[in-house]
Design an enzyme around this catalytic site. Structure first.
Site, PDB file in Angstrom:
ATOM      1  N   HIS A 275      45.804  74.995 -25.813  1.00  0.00           N
ATOM      2  CA  HIS A 275      45.929  75.467 -27.195  1.00  0.00           C
ATOM      3  C   HIS A 275      47.176  76.322 -27.339  1.00  0.00           C
ATOM      4  O   HIS A 275      47.403  77.241 -26.550  1.00  0.00           O
ATOM      5  CB  HIS A 275      44.703  76.284 -27.608  1.00  0.00           C
ATOM      6  CG  HIS A 275      44.867  76.958 -28.935  1.00  0.00           C
ATOM      7  ND1 HIS A 275      44.916  78.323 -29.068  1.00  0.00           N
ATOM      8  CD2 HIS A 275      45.015  76.446 -30.181  1.00  0.00           C
ATOM      9  CE1 HIS A 275      45.074  78.636 -30.343  1.00  0.00           C
ATOM     10  NE2 HIS A 275      45.139  77.518 -31.041  1.00  0.00           N
ATOM     11  N   SER A 276      48.004  76.004 -28.335  1.00  0.00           N
ATOM     12  CA  SER A 276      49.204  76.774 -28.658  1.00  0.00           C
ATOM     13  C   SER A 276      50.102  76.882 -27.426  1.00  0.00           C
ATOM     14  O   SER A 276      50.477  75.870 -26.841  1.00  0.00           O
ATOM     15  CB  SER A 276      48.806  78.142 -29.211  1.00  0.00           C
ATOM     16  OG  SER A 276      49.913  78.809 -29.762  1.00  0.00           O
ATOM     17  N   LEU A 277      50.434  78.107 -27.012  1.00  0.00           N
ATOM     18  CA  LEU A 277      51.287  78.289 -25.836  1.00  0.00           C
ATOM     19  C   LEU A 277      50.691  77.630 -24.604  1.00  0.00           C
ATOM     20  O   LEU A 277      51.416  77.216 -23.686  1.00  0.00           O
ATOM     21  CB  LEU A 277      51.501  79.781 -25.590  1.00  0.00           C
ATOM     22  CG  LEU A 277      52.364  80.174 -24.388  1.00  0.00           C
ATOM     23  CD1 LEU A 277      53.814  79.761 -24.606  1.00  0.00           C
ATOM     24  CD2 LEU A 277      52.263  81.669 -24.122  1.00  0.00           C
ATOM     25  N   GLY A 278      49.370  77.493 -24.559  1.00  0.00           N
ATOM     26  CA  GLY A 278      48.712  76.877 -23.406  1.00  0.00           C
ATOM     27  C   GLY A 278      49.143  75.442 -23.165  1.00  0.00           C
ATOM     28  O   GLY A 278      49.116  74.966 -22.015  1.00  0.00           O
ATOM     29  N   LEU A 308      46.891  71.246 -28.492  1.00  0.00           N
ATOM     30  CA  LEU A 308      46.325  71.646 -29.773  1.00  0.00           C
ATOM     31  C   LEU A 308      47.243  72.684 -30.418  1.00  0.00           C
ATOM     32  O   LEU A 308      47.360  73.796 -29.919  1.00  0.00           O
ATOM     33  CB  LEU A 308      44.927  72.243 -29.588  1.00  0.00           C
ATOM     34  CG  LEU A 308      43.920  71.444 -28.757  1.00  0.00           C
ATOM     35  CD1 LEU A 308      42.633  72.239 -28.593  1.00  0.00           C
ATOM     36  CD2 LEU A 308      43.630  70.105 -29.410  1.00  0.00           C
TER      37      LEU A 308
END
Length: 503
Positions: A275-278, A308
């Site tokens: 998710h995002s930076l992940g 995501l």
């Protein structure tokens, strides 16, 4: 008429504390006695109170916290995909339970059955401090006045509680209990899904919803699936994509998979959801694994790579210039500079480029193409942090189009790409010096073009127009890009314009 508080109004109380990325879940089961089944529905309920026990002075302690809790309570059979018409069937929640505040919820028993069940989640909202704790209290009673006036500071009452009106049981689960269930079937091939959180986030609490929804679908489809994540990057998300990716990769290789292997599982498929930076962190992690553990993806079958709302193109072109400046000066640490596409570093390394430019090339590219499915999910509107263009790669990469064309023809474009110990770096060839514009990637300018046809015509027409378009660079958004990339973009823009005029 309100019932006055009595000594037996309080059935259960419990005090605990949560740190960053932690939550506690309370599974409440109440079985009324047969003598209470004729009580009117308005009084046939219990009351729940969750209180943030921290001092009111900590409401302003945002740099170490914030010291707030998220709390929700819902019926055990609640399904978000089914519309709930009665308020008794809908969840109640408080996303910001501040210090010294209390949350109250009525636990309705409006359904037929011998027992009634609810689920209560108490979640930490701490962001920056790994040592900060939020003390809280959970109280369950028969009346709102009883739980409100409760002031006993002793530990939890013994369970189960049984009296003339019914019996109460409470099962408490911590973060690790939730993340290590359900237990996979070691006799069957296993699909391991690794989830990764974003900036100023954590795996334990923030990614639990994703884990539980995957578990639900796996149960419906009969897949032997287990969802795990790396907890060690919480409160460290500003240290850069490289730092986070290496830590995650080492955890997967040296800790997570050996523990699963030790349980007796033989065949394992592996998927990543970020998710995002992940999403960028997991991309670096798989590239790192591909370079340093060459046989990893031969032993474990790569299946899905999913992002995501990930800023795959960075954030430098999505916001005003001052936002990029704030990222470049380190407001969000090294991760902010990575997302701002900062490439003029203080040490001015030769051929050093932003990590997002290098990540999908070389060994990173070799790792990503091993996965069977690549998916990116983007918010079409109302995402002010990661807009549609960067999260869905919704743009025309003129240089990338050229490389994609070469790849389709079977030509290599990774010969000048390498992964060093410091970062992913790419040695980009010098900008062609020809005054007639960039040379063709298929040969030098003195190559025989007698059979080039329309391409030769495009070259002849485009070259005199190049100087005219130099004055339009600011309007084309090319001001902050290296000269080589500027020329390449202009070249392809001109070619497309001329093709449209010809047609």
């Amino acid at each position: 008429m309100p019932t006055s508080p009595r000594s037996n109004d309080v059935l259960y109380r419990h005090r605990d504390a949560v740190k960053v990325g932690e939550l506690f879940r309370y599974e409440i089961t109440y079985t009324p006695s047969p003598s209470t089944t004729n009580i009117p529905d308005g009084n046939y309920s219990l009351w729940l109170k969750v209180r943030n026990l921290e001092s009111v002075a900590l409401r302003a302690a945002y740099l170490a916290g914030p010291y707030i809790l998220y709390v929700d309570v819902r019926p055990d059979d609640y399904d978000q995909n089914v519309k709930a018409y009665s308020s008794a069937d809908q969840p109640s929640f408080e996303p910001q339970l501040k210090a010294a505040q209390s949350f109250y919820a009525q636990l309705f028993m409006n359904k037929a059955g011998t027992s009634h069940k609810w689920v209560v989640d108490v979640v930490s909202q701490v962001i920056f401090s790994p040592s900060a704790k939020i003390q809280y209290e959970v109280v369950i009673g028969r009346t709102k006045e009883g739980v409100h006036n409760h002031s006993d500071t002793s530990d939890s009452l013994g369970l189960p509680i049984t009296d003339a009106q019914g019996s109460l049981e409470v099962r408490r689960l911590d973060t690790l209990d939730l993340w290590h269930s359900p237990v996979p079937d070691i006799a069957r091939p296993l699909h391991l899904v690794i989830v990764t959180h974003g900036l100023h986030s954590n795996t334990g609490a923030d990614m639990l919803y994703v884990k539980e929804k995957i578990d639900e679908m796996a149960a419906k489809t009969g897949q032997n699936m287990v969802v795990r994540g790396y907890f060690g990057n919480a409160c460290k998300t500003e240290k850069g994509i490289k730092y986070l990716g290496i830590r995650m990769a080492e955890h997967i290789v040296k800790s997570l998979l050996p523990s699963i292997r030790h349980s007796g599982v033989n065949k394992i498929k592996i998927s990543f959801i970020g998710h995002s930076l992940g999403g960028l962190v997991q991309a670096y992690a798989v590239a790192y694994i591909q370079k340093h553990y060459i046989d990893f993806f031969k032993e474990y079958e790569p299946e899905n790579f999913i992002c995501l709302a990930t800023p795959l193109l960075g954030l430098s072109n999505e916001n005003p210039k001052y936002v990029k400046f704030v990222l470049d000066v380190g407001f969000a640490g090294k991760s902010g500079r990575d997302l701002g596409l900062t490439w003029k570093l203080s040490h001015l390394k030769k051929n050093h480029y932003p990590i997002l430019q290098i990540l999908p090339t070389g060994v990173g590219h070799d790792a990503l193409i091993l996965f069977k499915h690549h998916t990116t999910y983007a918010n079409a509107v109302n995402d002010g942090i990661v807009p549609l263009r960067t999260s869905s790669i919704l743009y025309l990469d003129w240089k990338g189009i050229s490389k994609a064309s070469m790849a389709k023809r079977g030509e290599s474009f990774n010969n000048n790409t390498k992964l060093t110990g410091d970062s992913f770096t790419e040695e980009v060839p010098e900008d062609p010096k020809s005054s007639g514009g960039p040379q063709s990637e298929e040969g030098s300018s003195n190559q025989d073009t007698s059979n080039s046809g329309p391409i030769d015509f495009l070259n002849q027409v485009s070259s005199p127009l190049m100087s005219f378009f130099h004055s339009w660079r600011l309007k084309l958004g090319l001001r902050n890009e290296p000269k080589y990339i500027k020329e390449r973009k202009l070249w392809w823009i001109l070619r497309m314009l001329i093709v449209m005029m010809i047609n």
